[in-house]
Design an enzyme around this catalytic site. Sequence first.
Site, short mmCIF file in Angstrom:
data_model
loop_
_atom_site.label_atom_id
_atom_site.label_comp_id
_atom_site.label_asym_id
_atom_site.label_seq_id
_atom_site.Cartn_x
_atom_site.Cartn_y
_atom_site.Cartn_z
N ASP A 152 -27.78 -7.57 15.23
CA ASP A 152 -28.49 -8.84 15.45
C ASP A 152 -29.61 -8.81 16.50
O ASP A 152 -29.74 -9.77 17.28
CB ASP A 152 -27.49 -9.94 15.82
CG ASP A 152 -26.49 -10.23 14.71
OD1 ASP A 152 -26.53 -9.55 13.67
OD2 ASP A 152 -25.65 -11.13 14.89
N GLU B 194 -27.86 -12.10 11.65
CA GLU B 194 -27.07 -13.30 11.41
C GLU B 194 -27.99 -14.38 10.89
O GLU B 194 -29.08 -14.58 11.43
CB GLU B 194 -26.40 -13.76 12.72
CG GLU B 194 -25.53 -15.00 12.54
CD GLU B 194 -24.84 -15.44 13.83
OE1 GLU B 194 -24.86 -14.68 14.82
OE2 GLU B 194 -24.28 -16.55 13.84
N LYS C 196 -25.67 -11.27 7.37
CA LYS C 196 -24.31 -11.77 7.55
C LYS C 196 -24.35 -13.25 7.94
O LYS C 196 -25.17 -13.65 8.77
CB LYS C 196 -23.59 -10.94 8.61
CG LYS C 196 -24.20 -10.96 10.00
CD LYS C 196 -23.49 -9.94 10.89
CE LYS C 196 -23.93 -10.00 12.33
NZ LYS C 196 -23.61 -11.21 13.06
N VAL D 276 -26.68 -7.29 20.20
CA VAL D 276 -26.34 -8.53 20.92
C VAL D 276 -25.52 -9.48 20.03
O VAL D 276 -25.62 -9.42 18.82
CB VAL D 276 -27.64 -9.24 21.37
CG1 VAL D 276 -28.40 -8.38 22.35
CG2 VAL D 276 -28.53 -9.63 20.20
N CYS E 83 -21.17 -11.29 18.67
CA CYS E 83 -21.30 -10.55 17.41
C CYS E 83 -20.93 -9.07 17.52
O CYS E 83 -20.41 -8.49 16.57
CB CYS E 83 -22.69 -10.74 16.84
SG CYS E 83 -22.93 -12.44 16.28
N1 TIU Z 1 -25.36 -12.30 17.28
C1 TIU Z 1 -24.61 -13.10 18.04
O1 TIU Z 1 -24.01 -12.69 19.02
N2 TIU Z 1 -24.59 -14.45 17.70
C2 TIU Z 1 -24.38 -15.45 18.59
O2 TIU Z 1 -24.33 -16.61 18.24
N3 TIU Z 1 -24.26 -15.07 19.89
C3 TIU Z 1 -24.13 -15.85 20.97
O3 TIU Z 1 -23.91 -15.33 22.04
N4 TIU Z 1 -24.28 -17.15 20.85
#
Ligand code: TIU
Length: 228
Positions: free
Chosen positions: A26, A74, A131, A159, A164
Amino acid sequence: MSQSLIPANPEAVSLDWSSTALLIIDMQRDFLEAGGFGEALGNDVSFLQAAVEPCLQLLSAARERHVLVLHTREGHRADLSDAPDLKVNRGPLHQRIGAVGPMGRILVRGEPGHDLIAALYPIAGEPIIDKPGKGAFYATDLQALLTNRGIKTLIVCGVTTEVCVHTTVREANDRGFRCVVVGDACASYFPEFHEVGLRMIAAQGGIFGWVTSSKAVLHSLKVSLKKS
Ligand code: TIU
């Protein structure tokens, strides 16, 4: 390529690069840049910048050594039919998933904000896993892609560490994939969650996997290339 021993927590991990893939979670504009989903959730997106350079180094080395690279994103369908109400109906209306922001509709596939950041942009042959959830295995074909290529070990970065990345590592662990998480190539909006998230992976003898550094992975790739 040959077997390699990588220093890690809770102990050095032995892997075979021919059955190992780099999974980048992500690294999207919506999470790393102002005006996207991360900021809409009330976060300071600048915390995530720390992961960019280590991810880039891993990506470049993996490409050079012909290690499979997979990228995840995402996001949701334009009609949001794959997004649960509880994920969409929260926060101010103009900052919700699907709302129009400076980078297009927030967390919607095909919008500029949903795309991967320019520095880590995929090249031909690198699968992109779209995803709808936090975990990269939920409602995707990731498991089939890995199994069909004989992948057994995942080098995981991206991240956010405790959301995630963690969810994906937990999913992978239950499916029998060994996860080596590259700590400095992950980041969180909450530095303390990043630290504790990494500790949780390596605790209890490596309950979800191993935690290492980009330096250790890069060294292993370099040495493996020389031997092969
Ligand atoms: N990719 C991911 O971690 N999605 C999130 O929503 N992360 C947050 O820390 N909000």
